[in-house]
Every structure is written in structure tokens, then in C-alpha cells.
Design a protein around this motif. Sequence first.
Motif, PDB file in Angstrom:
ATOM      1  N   GLU A 221       0.835  -1.200   0.000  1.00 19.59           N
ATOM      2  CA  GLU A 221       0.000   0.000   0.000  1.00 19.59           C
ATOM      3  C   GLU A 221       0.869   1.248   0.000  1.00 19.59           C
ATOM      4  O   GLU A 221       0.545   2.244  -0.672  1.00 19.59           O
ATOM      5  N   THR A 222       1.961   1.209   0.730  1.00 18.88           N
ATOM      6  CA  THR A 222       2.885   2.347   0.755  1.00 18.88           C
ATOM      7  C   THR A 222       3.428   2.610  -0.646  1.00 18.88           C
ATOM      8  O   THR A 222       3.465   3.759  -1.113  1.00 18.88           O
ATOM      9  N   GLN A 223       3.846   1.557  -1.317  1.00 26.27           N
ATOM     10  CA  GLN A 223       4.353   1.708  -2.686  1.00 26.27           C
ATOM     11  C   GLN A 223       3.291   2.282  -3.617  1.00 26.27           C
ATOM     12  O   GLN A 223       3.590   3.134  -4.463  1.00 26.27           O
ATOM     13  N   GLN A 224       2.058   1.826  -3.467  1.00 25.88           N
ATOM     14  CA  GLN A 224       0.966   2.313  -4.313  1.00 25.88           C
ATOM     15  C   GLN A 224       0.759   3.813  -4.117  1.00 25.88           C
ATOM     16  O   GLN A 224       0.632   4.569  -5.095  1.00 25.88           O
ATOM     17  N   HIS A 225       0.739   4.250  -2.874  1.00 28.64           N
ATOM     18  CA  HIS A 225       0.542   5.679  -2.609  1.00 28.64           C
ATOM     19  C   HIS A 225       1.680   6.524  -3.183  1.00 28.64           C
ATOM     20  O   HIS A 225       1.448   7.642  -3.677  1.00 28.64           O
ATOM     21  N   LEU A 226       2.889   5.990  -3.115  1.00 26.38           N
ATOM     22  CA  LEU A 226       4.043   6.761  -3.587  1.00 26.38           C
ATOM     23  C   LEU A 226       4.040   6.978  -5.094  1.00 26.38           C
ATOM     24  O   LEU A 226       4.821   7.779  -5.603  1.00 26.38           O
ATOM     25  N   GLN A 227       3.156   6.310  -5.806  1.00 20.83           N
ATOM     26  CA  GLN A 227       2.994   6.586  -7.226  1.00 20.83           C
ATOM     27  C   GLN A 227       2.218   7.881  -7.454  1.00 20.83           C
ATOM     28  O   GLN A 227       2.201   8.404  -8.572  1.00 20.83           O
ATOM     29  N   HIS A 228       1.593   8.393  -6.383  1.00 24.97           N
ATOM     30  CA  HIS A 228       0.730   9.568  -6.526  1.00 24.97           C
ATOM     31  C   HIS A 228       1.157  10.752  -5.658  1.00 24.97           C
ATOM     32  O   HIS A 228       0.805  11.894  -5.982  1.00 24.97           O
ATOM     33  N   VAL A 229       1.845  10.493  -4.554  1.00 25.13           N
ATOM     34  CA  VAL A 229       2.204  11.561  -3.617  1.00 25.13           C
ATOM     35  C   VAL A 229       3.679  11.440  -3.236  1.00 25.13           C
ATOM     36  O   VAL A 229       4.358  10.497  -3.625  1.00 25.13           O
ATOM     37  N   ASP A 230       4.153  12.409  -2.444  1.00 20.56           N
ATOM     38  CA  ASP A 230       5.578  12.475  -2.105  1.00 20.56           C
ATOM     39  C   ASP A 230       5.955  11.674  -0.874  1.00 20.56           C
ATOM     40  O   ASP A 230       7.142  11.404  -0.656  1.00 20.56           O
ATOM     41  N   GLY A 231       4.970  11.334  -0.062  1.00 20.80           N
ATOM     42  CA  GLY A 231       5.302  10.639   1.171  1.00 20.80           C
ATOM     43  C   GLY A 231       4.093   9.946   1.763  1.00 20.80           C
ATOM     44  O   GLY A 231       2.940  10.203   1.378  1.00 20.80           O
ATOM     45  N   VAL A 232       4.367   9.042   2.703  1.00 20.68           N
ATOM     46  CA  VAL A 232       3.317   8.281   3.367  1.00 20.68           C
ATOM     47  C   VAL A 232       3.561   8.327   4.872  1.00 20.68           C
ATOM     48  O   VAL A 232       4.681   8.065   5.329  1.00 20.68           O
ATOM     49  N   MET A 233       2.522   8.668   5.607  1.00 23.57           N
ATOM     50  CA  MET A 233       2.575   8.636   7.070  1.00 23.57           C
ATOM     51  C   MET A 233       1.763   7.438   7.548  1.00 23.57           C
ATOM     52  O   MET A 233       0.600   7.288   7.182  1.00 23.57           O
ATOM     53  N   ILE A 234       2.394   6.599   8.362  1.00 25.37           N
ATOM     54  CA  ILE A 234       1.758   5.382   8.853  1.00 25.37           C
ATOM     55  C   ILE A 234       1.408   5.559  10.318  1.00 25.37           C
ATOM     56  O   ILE A 234       2.239   6.019  11.117  1.00 25.37           O
ATOM     57  N   GLY A 235       0.186   5.190  10.683  1.00 27.18           N
ATOM     58  CA  GLY A 235      -0.280   5.383  12.044  1.00 27.18           C
ATOM     59  C   GLY A 235      -0.254   4.118  12.872  1.00 27.18           C
ATOM     60  O   GLY A 235       0.798   3.541  13.145  1.00 27.18           O
ATOM     61  N   ARG A 236      -1.431   3.629  13.249  1.00 24.39           N
ATOM     62  CA  ARG A 236      -1.546   2.543  14.225  1.00 24.39           C
ATOM     63  C   ARG A 236      -0.849   1.259  13.805  1.00 24.39           C
ATOM     64  O   ARG A 236      -0.366   0.506  14.647  1.00 24.39           O
ATOM     65  N   GLU A 237      -0.769   0.986  12.507  1.00 22.51           N
ATOM     66  CA  GLU A 237      -0.111  -0.242  12.067  1.00 22.51           C
ATOM     67  C   GLU A 237       1.365  -0.247  12.435  1.00 22.51           C
ATOM     68  O   GLU A 237       1.933  -1.299  12.749  1.00 22.51           O
ATOM     69  N   ALA A 238       1.999   0.922  12.423  1.00 22.33           N
ATOM     70  CA  ALA A 238       3.416   1.013  12.796  1.00 22.33           C
ATOM     71  C   ALA A 238       3.617   0.725  14.276  1.00 22.33           C
ATOM     72  O   ALA A 238       4.726   0.373  14.696  1.00 22.33           O
ATOM     73  N   TYR A 239       2.564   0.870  15.050  1.00 23.66           N
ATOM     74  CA  TYR A 239       2.638   0.571  16.483  1.00 23.66           C
ATOM     75  C   TYR A 239       2.342  -0.903  16.744  1.00 23.66           C
ATOM     76  O   TYR A 239       3.068  -1.582  17.474  1.00 23.66           O
ATOM     77  N   HIS A 240       1.269  -1.408  16.145  1.00 22.56           N
ATOM     78  CA  HIS A 240       0.861  -2.794  16.392  1.00 22.56           C
ATOM     79  C   HIS A 240       1.752  -3.805  15.667  1.00 22.56           C
ATOM     80  O   HIS A 240       1.921  -4.934  16.135  1.00 22.56           O
TER      81      HIS A 240
END
Length: 343
Positions: A221-240
Motif C-alpha cells: 500500500e505504501t508503494q501504491q501511494h508513492l505513485q501519486h504523492v511524495d510521502g506516506v505517514m503510517i499510524g496505528r499499524e506502525a505501532y501494532h
Amino acid sequence: MTINENIENTQSPRISVAPMMDWTTRDYRFFARLFNPNIMMYTEMVTTGAILFGGAERHLDYNHEEHPIVLQLGGSNPKDLATCSKMAQDWGYDEINLNVGCPSDRVQNNKIGACLMAEPDLVAECIAEMRNAVDIPVTVKHRIGIDDLQSYEEMLHFVDTVAKTGCDNFIVHARIALLQGLSPKENRDVPPLRYEDVYRLKQDRPNLIIEINGGVKTFAETQQHLQHVDGVMIGREAYHNPYLLAEIGQLWNLDAPNRFDIMAQMMPYIAKRMEQGAPLSIITRHILGLFQNLPGARKWRQALSGGNAKSLKDVETALINIQEAMQRTEDYLKEKQDDLAAN
């Protein structure tokens, strides 16, 4: 790798761990940094009042290893925000971020967070004062809309108004916030994600740095977003599931660290914090997800949660137990493969 090299690496792409109250403490940030040297770490949101009247050291201190690190400020008084920004720069922070996304009732009452999306001119004044006070970057984290301000055009007006100050970096949570109808928890899940609005913002304002936030759970999903925007911020998944941060290291061709090596680095830190008077449970609550989705993960969580671990010896025992569980699973799978090959 030096701190400055890490900061340079975060520019393309920019991957960060979202500011999360009670979660992204200095103990979690130290732990999370062990997975990936390039990801931006955000503090919990800290209000200007807490810094100015509640003890700067208590709210601004961090571990040197956390760089690159961003202080997220909550507030709406331009002068107070400027003062706190200057203090943060002097403290050694790499960036400052203004919270225009938090939907809680408590911060609304103090004119902090998502409610400020209704006042783009005030936010612009705040950002202008903050930028004038420091030399480090100042960024804004906001929603795609709130309450009756839900259209793309209204979000674009907000961004354009703030961007006139010279601010060029916006982290966009791809959900509206319903401040009058939903709880803070519901505002993280109930409003549908509208990623296309954030993609469109980048298309319409290519000169701005646009980062997306909301619902990101995998490297794919991170890779997919980076095709459209400059960066990705990850929330709760980075904690769990903090090992996701290691998987994202593929963006920089980094070798994924071993989970047990991470704990080998974590143990001296835990011992140091305990010597400083920190209860063990305050630290271990942040590492419960280390073995997420692996054999023994549940027993690991049980051993360390709820105050079950009383000493470092208990943590070491939990590590031995999960290592044995993983080995038993590996032996079992190998045996199965051998049986299949034989047949």
C-alpha cells in the motif's frame, strides 16, 4: 550514517510514523528507530501551554537516536507557537509540525486541531509566525475536511491559504472529521478514506510536498501511494506491527534487521530507563507487537503486558520462549516439506 544524511534520505520518499497520543512516546520512538534509520519520527502532539507552563524539559526531551525527529505542536496562538518553535529548534528538533487534524473535544475547546480547518487565515498567521522564528522546516498535518467543509475545493482553499506563507509541506489525513457527530476513535475509522482527494491535491499543486495518511497497513500500500504523492505517514499499524517499518526499508535498499537483534539493542535501553526510575511496564507496552503474525506472538504479548514482566530477566525469558516457539514451527514445516518430497 549521520543525522544529516538520514534527514536528506527522508526527502525522497518521505515516510513517517504518525503522532499518536500515549503511543509515540520517547520509548516507542527509540524502539521504532531500530527498524529503519530513515523514517521520520513524530512526537505525540504537545500543546504550547504544556511547553510554556508545564515544563519544557518534560515535554521536549528525546533520545539522540530518534533523529530525524519532528515535534508536533498543538495551538492557535501565533506568538506562543512561534516561541515554542524556537525552543524546539534550540532543543535540536529537525522539523516542527502544526496539528490541524486532531478531532477530540478537549482540543476543540482550546481551539486546537481539526477545528482550525475552518479558519485558514488563522492557521496561515500561525505558520507565518512559526516560520519567521526558526530555520528548520515547518509543516502542517490536516484533514481533507470537517463538518460542513467537506468538498475538495474547500480543502484546496485551506492549503492555498497556508501555502502563501511559504509553507510547502502538507501531511493530509484522507478522512474528514465530524467534530459534532463522532468520537475521536470513530473519526479514525467511520468517515470513508478519500485517497483520490489527496492524489488530486498533488496533481493540482505539484510544487508542494504532499504526504498521505490514513489506513496504511502494508508495504504494498505504501508503494501504491508513492505513485501519486511524495510521502506516506503510517499510524496505528506502525505501532501494532512495527516490523512493517523494517519492510519499508526496501525503499532505500536496506537489509531488514533481525527481531532478536533489535531486542539485543533494546535491552540496554530498557535497563537504562529502569535505572532512571521508569517502570518496566511503561516501556514493554511499546514492544508487544515485535513478533506480530509469528509463532509465539500471543505468548510474547501475554508475558509482557499487564505488568506480568517484573524484571529484565522476565523479558529475557519471554525472548527465549518465543525463539523456541519459532524453532518448533520451523522444524515442523521442514518435516512437512520433507514428507511431501518423499511422497
